[in-house]
Scaffold this motif. Structure first.
Motif, PDB file in Angstrom:
ATOM      1  N   ASP A 218      -3.309  -0.498  -3.155  1.00 10.66           N
ATOM      2  CA  ASP A 218      -4.020   0.678  -2.892  1.00 10.66           C
ATOM      3  C   ASP A 218      -2.903   1.907  -2.622  1.00 10.66           C
ATOM      4  O   ASP A 218      -1.949   1.653  -2.515  1.00 10.66           O
ATOM      5  N   TYR A 219      -3.449   3.027  -2.737  1.00  6.86           N
ATOM      6  CA  TYR A 219      -2.571   4.370  -2.297  1.00  6.86           C
ATOM      7  C   TYR A 219      -3.286   4.944  -1.293  1.00  6.86           C
ATOM      8  O   TYR A 219      -4.573   5.215  -1.432  1.00  6.86           O
ATOM      9  N   LEU A 220      -2.538   5.686  -0.467  1.00  7.12           N
ATOM     10  CA  LEU A 220      -3.284   6.628   0.812  1.00  7.12           C
ATOM     11  C   LEU A 220      -2.704   7.756   0.694  1.00  7.12           C
ATOM     12  O   LEU A 220      -1.577   7.851   0.778  1.00  7.12           O
ATOM     13  N   LEU A 221      -3.709   8.731   0.561  1.00  7.18           N
ATOM     14  CA  LEU A 221      -3.092  10.154   0.340  1.00  7.18           C
ATOM     15  C   LEU A 221      -3.034  10.592   1.720  1.00  7.18           C
ATOM     16  O   LEU A 221      -4.114  10.690   2.466  1.00  7.18           O
ATOM     17  N   LYS A 222      -1.986  11.345   2.216  1.00  9.00           N
ATOM     18  CA  LYS A 222      -1.737  11.881   3.667  1.00  9.00           C
ATOM     19  C   LYS A 222      -2.530  13.331   3.517  1.00  9.00           C
ATOM     20  O   LYS A 222      -2.495  14.009   2.531  1.00  9.00           O
ATOM     21  N   PRO A 223      -2.798  13.647   4.634  1.00  7.81           N
ATOM     22  CA  PRO A 223      -2.847  12.798   5.908  1.00  7.81           C
ATOM     23  C   PRO A 223      -4.040  12.023   5.978  1.00  7.81           C
ATOM     24  O   PRO A 223      -5.214  12.104   5.310  1.00  7.81           O
TER      25      PRO A 223
ATOM     26  N   VAL B 159       0.877  -1.266  -0.100  1.00 11.31           N
ATOM     27  CA  VAL B 159      -0.001  -0.030   0.002  1.00 11.31           C
ATOM     28  C   VAL B 159       0.961   1.154   0.041  1.00 11.31           C
ATOM     29  O   VAL B 159       1.822   1.451   0.842  1.00 11.31           O
ATOM     30  N   MET B 160       0.776   1.875  -0.837  1.00  9.50           N
ATOM     31  CA  MET B 160       1.669   3.226  -1.017  1.00  9.50           C
ATOM     32  C   MET B 160       0.979   4.401  -0.338  1.00  9.50           C
ATOM     33  O   MET B 160      -0.212   4.423  -0.136  1.00  9.50           O
ATOM     34  N   THR B 161       1.789   5.143   0.355  1.00  5.71           N
ATOM     35  CA  THR B 161       1.390   6.388   0.905  1.00  5.71           C
ATOM     36  C   THR B 161       2.157   7.624   0.574  1.00  5.71           C
ATOM     37  O   THR B 161       3.534   7.545  -0.185  1.00  5.71           O
ATOM     38  N   THR B 162       1.636   8.617   0.202  1.00 10.15           N
ATOM     39  CA  THR B 162       2.090   9.915  -0.519  1.00 10.15           C
ATOM     40  C   THR B 162       1.304  11.117  -0.010  1.00 10.15           C
ATOM     41  O   THR B 162       0.011  11.292   0.163  1.00 10.15           O
ATOM     42  N   ALA B 163       1.981  12.375  -0.024  1.00 14.06           N
ATOM     43  CA  ALA B 163       1.230  13.558   0.201  1.00 14.06           C
ATOM     44  C   ALA B 163       1.015  13.981  -1.112  1.00 14.06           C
ATOM     45  O   ALA B 163       0.246  15.232  -1.033  1.00 14.06           O
ATOM     46  N   TYR B 164       1.279  13.612  -2.350  1.00 12.15           N
ATOM     47  CA  TYR B 164       1.218  13.960  -3.518  1.00 12.15           C
ATOM     48  C   TYR B 164       0.347  13.098  -4.413  1.00 12.15           C
ATOM     49  O   TYR B 164       1.074  12.106  -4.857  1.00 12.15           O
ATOM     50  N   LYS B 165      -0.781  13.584  -4.765  1.00 11.88           N
ATOM     51  CA  LYS B 165      -1.679  12.602  -5.327  1.00 11.88           C
ATOM     52  C   LYS B 165      -1.265  12.252  -6.860  1.00 11.88           C
ATOM     53  O   LYS B 165      -1.122  11.058  -7.212  1.00 11.88           O
ATOM     54  N   GLU B 166      -0.288  13.074  -7.535  1.00 12.90           N
ATOM     55  CA  GLU B 166       0.015  12.857  -8.873  1.00 12.90           C
ATOM     56  C   GLU B 166       1.114  11.740  -8.731  1.00 12.90           C
ATOM     57  O   GLU B 166       1.424  11.043  -9.895  1.00 12.90           O
ATOM     58  N   TYR B 167       1.652  11.475  -7.489  1.00 16.69           N
ATOM     59  CA  TYR B 167       2.888  10.605  -7.670  1.00 16.69           C
ATOM     60  C   TYR B 167       2.055   9.217  -7.347  1.00 16.69           C
ATOM     61  O   TYR B 167       2.933   8.054  -7.669  1.00 16.69           O
ATOM     62  N   ALA B 168       1.007   8.994  -6.980  1.00 16.66           N
ATOM     63  CA  ALA B 168       0.584   7.734  -6.427  1.00 16.66           C
ATOM     64  C   ALA B 168       0.109   6.915  -7.550  1.00 16.66           C
ATOM     65  O   ALA B 168       0.422   5.495  -7.365  1.00 16.66           O
ATOM     66  N   PHE B 169      -0.095   7.269  -8.810  1.00 16.26           N
ATOM     67  CA  PHE B 169      -0.920   6.299  -9.785  1.00 16.26           C
ATOM     68  C   PHE B 169       0.463   5.571 -10.505  1.00 16.26           C
ATOM     69  O   PHE B 169       0.104   4.525 -11.144  1.00 16.26           O
ATOM     70  N   GLU B 170       1.614   5.992 -10.265  1.00 18.67           N
ATOM     71  CA  GLU B 170       2.708   5.436 -10.959  1.00 18.67           C
ATOM     72  C   GLU B 170       3.028   3.935 -10.442  1.00 18.67           C
ATOM     73  O   GLU B 170       3.235   3.018 -11.164  1.00 18.67           O
ATOM     74  N   GLY B 171       2.521   3.946  -9.000  1.00 14.19           N
ATOM     75  CA  GLY B 171       2.456   2.720  -8.370  1.00 14.19           C
ATOM     76  C   GLY B 171       1.656   1.584  -8.732  1.00 14.19           C
ATOM     77  O   GLY B 171       1.925   0.305  -8.728  1.00 14.19           O
TER      78      GLY B 171
END
Length: 242
Positions: A95-100, A76-88
């Motif tokens: 899944d990816y979790l957008l911080k916070p 599960v990827m975590t990131t503060a930047y939504k644009e980086y999540a889709f690469e995973g």
């Protein structure tokens, strides 16, 4: 119990995820680290498990780590930047979790990982379906073969899963939740307090259904009659009317 590892270069992000992991009885925190190199070594020593992996980190990014993590590990990827999540998603992350990150969203990602593992296991076992349910013992999950379930009964905030040979498991979940999981597996809601397996129906007696290995009759509620007989008629040469 699912082993999990947290890899994030920010300690406060790790602290939050550790808190969330501690609230879920079927998760076991193996380790957490701000060093992606150390994290990779820990993850690749696991037989299976779930990794919460930050996208942006010094030395080695989360996406670079994905390329060398063992394939039997869920991520599960975590990131503060939504644009980086889709690469995973190119690497089949869960899944990816957008911080916070809030707890309901965290739990949704965990449950998604469990469903993926269940689907893979069903495929490897010739399509045989099963469920993992929590027991009264903290942190313990029990595997239940769906084919063995005869009916399910609501008991307040708990449900009783009745199986062949009069076995029974009590678990904390709602009847509605299980109804949604089993609706495509030959189960039907017949009463506000009961779900039954079509495969284990012995007889229908007026407004009651007789189930294999069960002495009592299961009531057929007026609200559920139409859907019940609709499904029943699909397996009859001479259709019945409700």
């Amino acid at each position: 119990m699912i082993d999990c590892v947290i890899i994030d270069d920010e300690q406060h992000a790790i602290d939050l995820l550790e808190h969330y992991v501690g609230k879920v009885p079927y998760l076991n925190l193996v380790a957490s680290t701000t060093d992606p190199i150390v994290g990779l070594a820990i993850v690749n020593n696991l037989q299976s498990g779930l990794v919460f992996l930050d996208v942006q980190m010094p030395q080695l990014s989360g996406v670079e780590l994905l390329k060398v993590i063992k394939t039997n590990i869920r991520v599960v990827m975590t990131t503060a930047y939504k644009e980086y999540a889709f690469e995973g998603f190119e690497y089949d992350v869960v899944d990816y979790l957008l911080k916070p990150i809030d707890f309901p969203r965290f739990l949704k990602a965990v449950n998604r990982s469990i469903r993926l593992d269940q689907a893979l296991s069903e495929k490897n076992n010739g399509g045989k379906a099963y469920l993992f349910v929590k027991t009264e013992q903290k942190g313990k999950l029990v595997k239940v073969d769906v084919e063995s379930i005869t009916f399910i009964e609501a008991l307040g905030n708990y449900i009783a899963i009745h199986q062949i040979k009069q076995r029974r498991i009590i678990t904390y979940m709602s009847l509605k939740e299980l109804d949604e999981k089993l609706s495509d597996s030959g189960f039907v809601r017949v009463h506000k307090s009961f779900i039954i397996s079509f495969a284990h129906i012995i007889a229908i007696e007026g407004n009651f259904v007789k189930i294999l290995d069960e002495q009592r009759l299961i009531p057929l509620g007026n609200v559920y009659k139409q859907d019940f007989f609709k499904l029943l008629n699909q397996n009859l040469i001479s259709p019945l009317l409700p």
